[in-house]
Structures are given as C-alpha cells and as structure tokens.
Design a protein around this motif. Structure first.
Motif, PDB file in Angstrom:
ATOM      1  N   MET A   1       0.825  -1.199   0.000  1.00  8.84           N
ATOM      2  CA  MET A   1       0.000   0.000   0.000  1.00  8.84           C
ATOM      3  C   MET A   1       0.868   1.262   0.000  1.00  8.84           C
ATOM      4  O   MET A   1       0.527   2.261  -0.620  1.00  8.84           O
ATOM      5  N   ASN A  25      -8.469   1.540  -0.166  1.00  8.50           N
ATOM      6  CA  ASN A  25      -8.854   0.758  -1.351  1.00  8.50           C
ATOM      7  C   ASN A  25     -10.320   0.335  -1.180  1.00  8.50           C
ATOM      8  O   ASN A  25     -10.681  -0.339  -0.224  1.00  8.50           O
ATOM      9  N   ASN A  35     -12.313  -2.141  -8.246  1.00  4.09           N
ATOM     10  CA  ASN A  35     -11.584  -1.451  -7.195  1.00  4.09           C
ATOM     11  C   ASN A  35     -11.129  -0.080  -7.651  1.00  4.09           C
ATOM     12  O   ASN A  35     -10.819   0.144  -8.832  1.00  4.09           O
ATOM     13  N   CYS A  36     -11.095   0.819  -6.676  1.00  2.00           N
ATOM     14  CA  CYS A  36     -10.563   2.165  -6.875  1.00  2.00           C
ATOM     15  C   CYS A  36     -10.050   2.641  -5.533  1.00  2.00           C
ATOM     16  O   CYS A  36     -10.174   1.940  -4.506  1.00  2.00           O
ATOM     17  N   PHE A  37      -9.468   3.859  -5.496  1.00  6.08           N
ATOM     18  CA  PHE A  37      -8.900   4.404  -4.273  1.00  6.08           C
ATOM     19  C   PHE A  37      -9.575   5.729  -3.940  1.00  6.08           C
ATOM     20  O   PHE A  37      -9.810   6.555  -4.827  1.00  6.08           O
ATOM     21  N   LYS A  56      -8.769   5.771 -10.034  1.00  3.44           N
ATOM     22  CA  LYS A  56      -8.943   4.392 -10.503  1.00  3.44           C
ATOM     23  C   LYS A  56      -7.886   4.085 -11.566  1.00  3.44           C
ATOM     24  O   LYS A  56      -7.335   4.965 -12.201  1.00  3.44           O
ATOM     25  N   TYR A  64      -2.458   5.124 -13.151  1.00  5.20           N
ATOM     26  CA  TYR A  64      -3.681   5.573 -12.471  1.00  5.20           C
ATOM     27  C   TYR A  64      -4.090   6.955 -12.997  1.00  5.20           C
ATOM     28  O   TYR A  64      -3.253   7.759 -13.389  1.00  5.20           O
ATOM     29  N   SER A 103     -11.382  -2.447   1.463  1.00  2.00           N
ATOM     30  CA  SER A 103     -10.710  -3.770   1.362  1.00  2.00           C
ATOM     31  C   SER A 103     -10.443  -4.351   2.731  1.00  2.00           C
ATOM     32  O   SER A 103     -10.337  -5.578   2.891  1.00  2.00           O
TER      33      SER A 103
END
Length: 880
Positions: A1, A25, A35-37, A56, A64, A103
C-alpha cells in the motif's frame, strides 16, 4: 500500500501541488466489484483546500488516473454503519449518498480518522460522524501552547515527505564518491561518521572564534538599553504635557457645549415667541371692525366677517405645553374673549332689529295681495339676511346661547308674519271658491270669512217618476254631495280645481324657499333621506326642541340638524295644516265630488315633495293633509253606498233606469276625467269596486221590490245601462264587472222574452208541454196521439183557437204591454221585440217538429206560417 501511495503522490498529486495524507482501497457496494482508491489530500498553497479524490486504474495501461474530486466542505455525513461491530462498509454524504466497501476495516478506520482530523484542523465544520467508534474521534487542541502538538499531529499525518532537487543532487554526488557504498554499507557508514565528527569540530572552533564578536554585540545591546531608558523618560514627559493639553481641550469642549446649548435654547425661545406672535396677534383693523364695524353695508359686513374669522382662528390656536401658563397669553386670551362677547352681543342685537323690521316691511305689502290669490315674496328679505350667513356660522361656533336666542326670535317674528299672510291668503281662496255675495248667501256663508254657517241641506229621498222622461227623473236624483247636482256644473268644479291647485302651487315654493333659507342662514345641513314614509306627527318646538347642553364650549345637539330644520319649519308654518284642513272641509261641503279633485292634486304635490326630501316639513304637512283628503274621499264613497242602500221606489210608477245607476255613470265619467294619469289611481279603483258591487246589489234589491215593473225588466234595463257605461269609459279594473253586467242583461232579456211569449199562445203552450211530459215519462212519440187528452182531435181543437187573426191580436197586445214595461231612455223596445219575434219563431218551429214526430201523417198544421209571424211583427212595430 505504501508503494501505491508513493506512486499516486508522484504521478497524480505532486503535479497539482497537493499532498496525499490518507488512502483506502474501496469498491462500490452492491455492484460488480471494480476497485478504486479514495484519497484524502490537501493543497500546498494557502489557503489550504481539503479534497476527497477518487482514483482508478486506467483500462488501457498500468497507470492511475484522477476520476472525481469532492471538497471536504461539501461533506455532510460520514456513516461507518456500525460503531461496535467491525464492518468494511461506510457511506459518504456529499451532494448524494455514496456507498463504499473498503478492502479492510483497518484502512476504513484510518481513512475516517484522517477525515476527522482534517475537519478539526482546517474546516471546523459540522460534519456528522455516525456509527463511528469514539476512539477514532480524537479532537485536536485548537490553539495556544499546544500548537506544537498540532504540528506534531501534522507530521504524524505526513508519513512521507519528498526530497527536493538539491537534496537529491547532493545524495547522488556523495554516492558517486563512494561506489562501494552499496556493496559495503558499514564502511560507508563509518566514513560518514568520521566526516560528521570533523564537521562538529569545525563548528566548535567557529563558535569559539566568534566569542569576541558576541561580547561586542552584548556591549552594543547594553548601550541600546540605556538609550531606550532615556527615550522612555522623554516619552513620560511628553505624556504629562499631553495630559495637560487634554485637560485644557476638555474644558474648551465643555465650554463649547454650553455655548451650543445656550444657542439652541435661544433658537427654541425665538421659535415659541414667533409662534405666539404669529398666531395670537389680531390686527388693529380686525379689532376695530369687531368693535365699531358697520353691520348694515355689504363692505362693513365683509370686514366684520373677516375679523370674526381671524378672531376665531386666534382663539382656536392649538397652544403648546406650557403656553397657557404665560401671563401674556392669559391676557391675550381674555382680550379675545371680551372681543368675542362684545361682537356677539352687537351682532345679535342688530339681527333682532332686522327681524323686527322685516315684520313691519312685509305687513305693509299685505294690502296689495289681499285681493289676489298670491302670497308675498320673501326673497328680498332672504337675500339681505344671507349676507350675515357666515357671521351666523361664527356665532354658532363661538356663542351657541346667542345663536339659539336668535333662532327662537326669528321663529317668533316670522311665525306671526306668516300666520297673517297665510290666513289672509286662505280667506281670499275661500271667497273665490264660494263666488259672489249672492252665492255666499246661497251656501250659508259670511262673505268675509268664507266659513259655513247655514245648515246642511238634507238628503233628497229618491223617488221614481211615473213618466219615462229622463229629464224628470234627473231632477230627483240622489244628492251625491251636500248640494243638488243641478246647482253645480262642470265649470264650478273646474273653478274649484284651479283655485285648489293655485293654493298648493303658492304654498309649495314658499315653504321650499323658507326651508332653503333656514338651512343656509342658520348653517344647518339638509341630508337626503332614503325613507319614503310620510310623518303623521311633528313635535312642537316650544321650549323643548331647541334646548342644548353646552359643555367645554362645544354644543351637544339633542337631534340632528335635519330634524332641527323640520322643527323650525313646523313652528314658523304652524298655521298651514289647520288652514288647509279648513279649506278642504269647505270644498267638501260645497260638493263632495270636490274630494276627487283634492285627492288627485294633493297626491301629486305630496309625491313631488317626497321626491325632493321625504322627511321635510312640506312633505310631512302635505302627507298629513292628504290623509284628511283621503278620508273625505272614502266618506264620499261611503255616503253614496249608504244612499243606494236606503233607496225607495214608488209603487205606482214604473222603475226605468234607477237614479243611482245614472249617478254612478256621472261619478265614473267625472272620476275618469280627474284621475287621468294620476298617482293615486289605486284609490279610485278600490272605490270603483265598492261602488259597482253596491250598484249591483241595489239593482237586484229594487227589482225584487218592484210591483209595477217586472223584475226582469228592471234588471235588464239597468244592467244594460251599466254595461254601456263601462264599455264607453273602458275602466280596466271593472272588466270582470262589465262582463257580469252583460251576462245579467242577456239572461234577464231572455227570461223576460220567454215569460212574455207564454201568454199569446197559452193553451197551445200547455198542450205541447203535456205532450213533452208524456214523452219524458217513456211513451214513444208516435204513440202520444193514442192518449185521450192528446189525440189528434184535441190538437185540432187547440189549433183552431189560434187562427192568424187571433195571433196577430195577441202579438199586438204583447207589444203594447212590453212598451208599457220599458222606459224610453234605454230604447230597448225594438231589441226586446226582435228577441220576442225570434223566440216566437223558435217556438213555432218546435211545435211543428213535435206535430211531425208525434202525429205523423195526420196532415195537421198551424193556421199561420213563419212568414205570417214576420209580417205580423213588422206590421205591429210600424203601427206603433
């Protein structure tokens, strides 16, 4: 991470001058997991802006990209779903609710804690954190001595800080000089340690070498402190000097305030004095006009009016608080009161003299009106007095007692004057009604007074003359009034009508002019009333109607000004109603039919007066007199009905047209000419109904009592006369009675004809009545001839008794008898004779039909024919 965080910082946020503080996440709840942040960032430039950014991974590569950004200030609610149980789900409420699934729970909690701290540090905004553990929500210390703690928190948040370009260059140079640094890290570290010690020694030596400079600096600081002390001493002296100046300025300011206050007071005092001088100063010319002004000339009256208005304005000025306590103001008010009292006395005395003089002047003009049916004109007197109208209004507002006294004096003087004028006027009217001295004696009148003194002639008893002459019957007709109808003709009634109309036409403008003058002179308002009723009682004015209570100089009226006008008129013209009633009584005694003329004229004048003002004196008085006229009219109708009921007939003479029937014709013709287009037509229609019913009843009563003339003849002739009268006059309300009269006339004509025709062929009539009776009992017509009493031989025997000669003789006797029964006025002989001829022929045809049906084949016929009947009737009529 951590590697992802550094990559995002380098590729996405550093180019935008932002620092990445926290990352989680996530994927959207309930959908296909992509998934994305979510990143929490702050800008490096001030003012600091805090954002939540969605990042994303691109579909076309491994880099990204920035997809969406929200400002933290737009965040309303953070919902962690459950504060006790660990759950990766959480919601963020921006413009709408975004549902996420992290997550891991740790990443979710770290991200929420970062959001909390950023909110506390930068925004201080009310963001609702619900379902969040209290351990995550640690408040930051806002300010003051704990500022370092806040700084430490920031450093704790900043887990990574990027090297600048110069630092990166130095590290690269250093690592190039030590190629083995990567292979032998310990040797590299020792080398760095030795170089650091060398640098520390150099620093110590540099510090020791600079001690002299420090001492010099300290000495300079001491000298600077001494200079500061000297400056402070000077500042203290300056402050003392300024304090003295301040005290002096305060004294000057206080002095200026007192001067300004004095000026303000002087200005206000001047304003008050100017107000009193401007509003309470009466010009010398006005004072002289009030004391010595000429009240007889127009210019003098105008000057006095202006002066009185100016005085009233000065007396009614609204004084400000405290003015009434000033001695000069009190003196001026007393002076104004004295002037008002003095002028009010002078004005009242002068107007009283004018009223008295008016009585004398008008009395001198009565002589020229004594022989004419006209009333003196008061317009010049009203015109002269109206010059004082404004002064009367001033007197009403300032001294109501004197105003009230003038009002009473005016009513007293004018009531006596009008009483003389009106009584003389009515005396002339009465003399003209009764005519010359000879006529006055004829009616039992005194020529000077016109009042009835003789006894009323008694009613003539109705009698029916034996002759059929209309002229002789007319001489004994019922006296509908109190005089014989032959003594009064149309000219006399027309003369009375003109005189009565002239009386009302003279009174009406007189009353209206006086009422208008009273309203203008005494300043009394006349309001149009919506009520249409007539007043039957008017209160007297003596001592009650004009009384007023006076409180604080304001007159409190007992009744409205409109009532006061009516009451003054009632007092001034109190003699009009009695004189009108006397005149009406005289006209009714002369001829009761005069009540018809008076009812129409009086109704018209009442209607006119009520259209102007229903509550006025004129409308009220004429309305009261109209009641009397209506009673006389009703009495006239009642007397006629009573005389009809008391009618007597002669037993020795034939009746003919009854006198009251002829009198009804005369009354109706006269009434129709009088009431044409009149307002009180309804009263006449009601009288018609009563009279015609009385006529009908009386005709039947006389017919039943008649011995000389058959009942059917009396009914036939009189109802024919009534029908002819109603048809000629076309009286709409008597249409039903006209039809009824025609029906009665027709019925009784038929009855008389049938009754009379039974006598010439009496036996033949009895024979065929018996035949019809047998048929009615059920015997067939062809079998009647077998009856013993009605056989053919009996029939021939009866027929032989009536040859043509006998029939003609019987018809001739019948004609003479009918001629004897009928009167000449109606001229019904030929009508009746023609009806008898038709009825005789009808009977003849009826007898022939019975013979043909009951005696078939017998050959029996009458000894005369229809043509013979026509010849007989024609011959008889011509011979007579």
């Amino acid at each position: 991470m951590t590697a992802i965080k550094h990559a995002l910082q380098r590729d996405i946020f550093t180019p935008n001058d932002e620092r990445l503080l926290s990352i989680v996440n996530v994927c959207k709840a309930g959908k296909k997991k992509r998934n994305c942040f979510l990143c929490a960032t702050v800008t490096t430039e001030r003012p600091v802006q805090v954002n939540v950014v969605k990042v994303k991974k691109s579909d076309k590569g491994d880099f990204y990209k920035r997809q969406t950004a929200w400002a933290l200030r737009d965040l309303a609610v953070v919902d962690a779903k459950d504060a006790v149980k660990e759950s990766p789900e959480f919601d963020l409420h921006f413009d709408k609710v975004y549902k996420w699934v992290a997550s891991s729970t740790v990443e979710k909690n770290t991200f929420i804690s970062c959001i909390w701290k950023l909110n506390q540090r930068y925004l201080r905004k009310k963001i609702d954190f619900i379902n969040v553990s209290s351990q995550l929500l640690e408040e930051s210390v806002p300010s003051g001595e704990n500022q370092s703690v806040a700084g430490g928190d920031e450093e704790a948040v900043d887990e990574y800080q990027e090297l600048n370009a110069r630092e990166e260059q130095d590290i690269e140079i250093m690592m190039e000089g030590c190629e083995y640094a990567i292979a032998n890290a310990e040797a590299f570290a020792e080398k760095l340690s030795r170089e650091l010690q060398v640098l520390d020694g150099a620093n110590i030596q540099s510090i020791m070498a600079s001690e002299k400079q420090v001492n010099i600096l300290m000495k300079l600081l001491d000298e600077a402190l001494k200079e500061v002390d000297q400056i402070e001493l000077k500042l203290s002296s300056y402050e003392e000097m300024l304090q003295s100046v301040k005290e002096q300025m305060d004294q000057i300011s206080e002095s200026n305030h007192l001067i300004h206050l004095s000026n303000t007071n002087n200005v206000k005092l001047l304003s008050e004095i100017e107000f009193l001088v401007n509003h309470m100063d009466l010009a010398k010319g006005h004072i002289k006009a009030l004391q010595e002004g000429d009240l007889t000339s127009s210019r003098g009256i105008e000057a006095c009016t202006n002066a009185a208005d100016a005085l009233l304005q000065c007396m009614n000025v609204a004084l400000r608080p405290g003015h009434d306590m000033l001695h000069a103001v009190k003196q001026q008010q007393q002076r104004f009161s004295d002037l008002r009292e003095q002028f009010a006395r002078r004005l009242a005395s002068h107007l009283n003299s004018v009223f008295v003089q008016q009585g004398h002047d008008q009395s001198s003009t009565l002589a020229q009106h004594s022989a004419e049916l006209t009333l003196p004109n008061h317009h010049p007197f009203h015109r002269d007095l109206l010059r004082y109208a404004k002064l009367m209004e001033w007197l009403k507002n300032t001294d109501y007692g004197k105003y009230e006294g003038l009002t009473k004096n005016y009513m007293d003087y004018l009531s006596r004057l009008y009483e003389r004028e009106i009584k003389d006027f009515f005396e002339v009217a009465k003399i003209k009604m009764t005519g010359t001295t000879r006529e006055g004696k004829k009616f039992g009148l005194h020529g000077s007074s016109g009042k009835l003194t003789g006894s009323t002639s008694s009613l003539n008893k109705l009698s029916v003359q034996s002759s059929g002459n209309r002229r002789s019957q007319s001489s004994s007709l019922l006296d509908m009034g109190n005089m014989s109808a032959s003594d009064l003709d149309v000219a006399d009634r027309t003369k009375f009508d003109k005189i009565f109309e002239q009386v009302l036409s003279e009174l009406e403008p007189l009353c209206l002019a006086e009422q208008d003058f009273i309203s203008k002179f005494f300043k009394l308002q006349q309001h149009q009333s919506t009520s249409g009723t007539t007043m039957n009682e008017v209160e007297e004015m003596d001592g009650v109607a004009l009384s007023r209570s006076h409180t604080s100089g304001v007159a409190q009226t007992v009744s409205s000004e409109k009532d006061m006008i009516r009451q003054m008129m009632t007092k001034i013209f109190r003699c009009i109603e009695p004189e009108l009633n006397n005149l009406i009584a005289l006209g009714d005694k002369i001829d009761s039919f005069n009540s018809l003329y008076m009812l129409v004229k009086m109704s018209h004048h009442v209607w006119t007066a009520q259209n102007v003002d229903p509550a006025s004196f004129l409308s009220t008085t004429l309305g009261n007199v109209l009641v009397t006229v209506k009673r006389n009219f009703d009495k006239c109708i009642s007397n006629q009905m009573k005389q009809m009921d008391e009618v007597k007939i002669s037993k020795k003479s034939k009746v003919g047209i009854l006198p009251f029937v002829a009198e009804f014709e005369e009354f109706a013709a006269l009434a129709e000419s009088i009431f044409k287009n009149a307002e009180r037509r309804g009263d006449l229609d009601k009288a018609y109904i009563k009279l015609i019913r009385a006529v009908f009843d009386s005709v039947e009563k006389v017919a039943n009592e008649s011995q000389k003339t058959p009942r059917d003849v009396v009914m036939m002739e009189n109802f024919h006369h009534i029908f002819a009268t109603l048809s000629r006059l076309k009286i709409s309300c008597l249409e039903a009675e006209k039809k009824e009269a025609k029906q009665k006339y027709t019925d009784h004509l038929q009855s008389y004809v049938i009754y009379s025709l039974g006598q010439p062929l009496e036996k033949l009539n009895h024979f065929f009545e018996g035949v019809e009776a047998r048929v009615a009992q059920g015997i067939r017509e062809e079998e009647v001839s077998y009856q013993l009493a009605f056989n053919k031989q009996e029939l021939r025997k009866v027929i032989k008794e009536y040859p043509g000669k006998e029939v003609k003789k019987g018809l001739d006797n019948l004609y003479k008898k009918v001629d004897k029964h009928l009167c000449e006025e109606e001229n019904l002989l030929q009508v009746v004779w023609h009806s008898m001829q038709d009825e005789f022929i009808r009977q003849y045809k009826h007898f022939e039909g019975l013979i043909a049906r009951c005696y078939p084949g017998s050959g029996i016929t009458m000894e005369f024919t229809i043509q013979d009947i026509l010849d007989y009737c024609s011959s008889i009529a011509q011979s007579h």
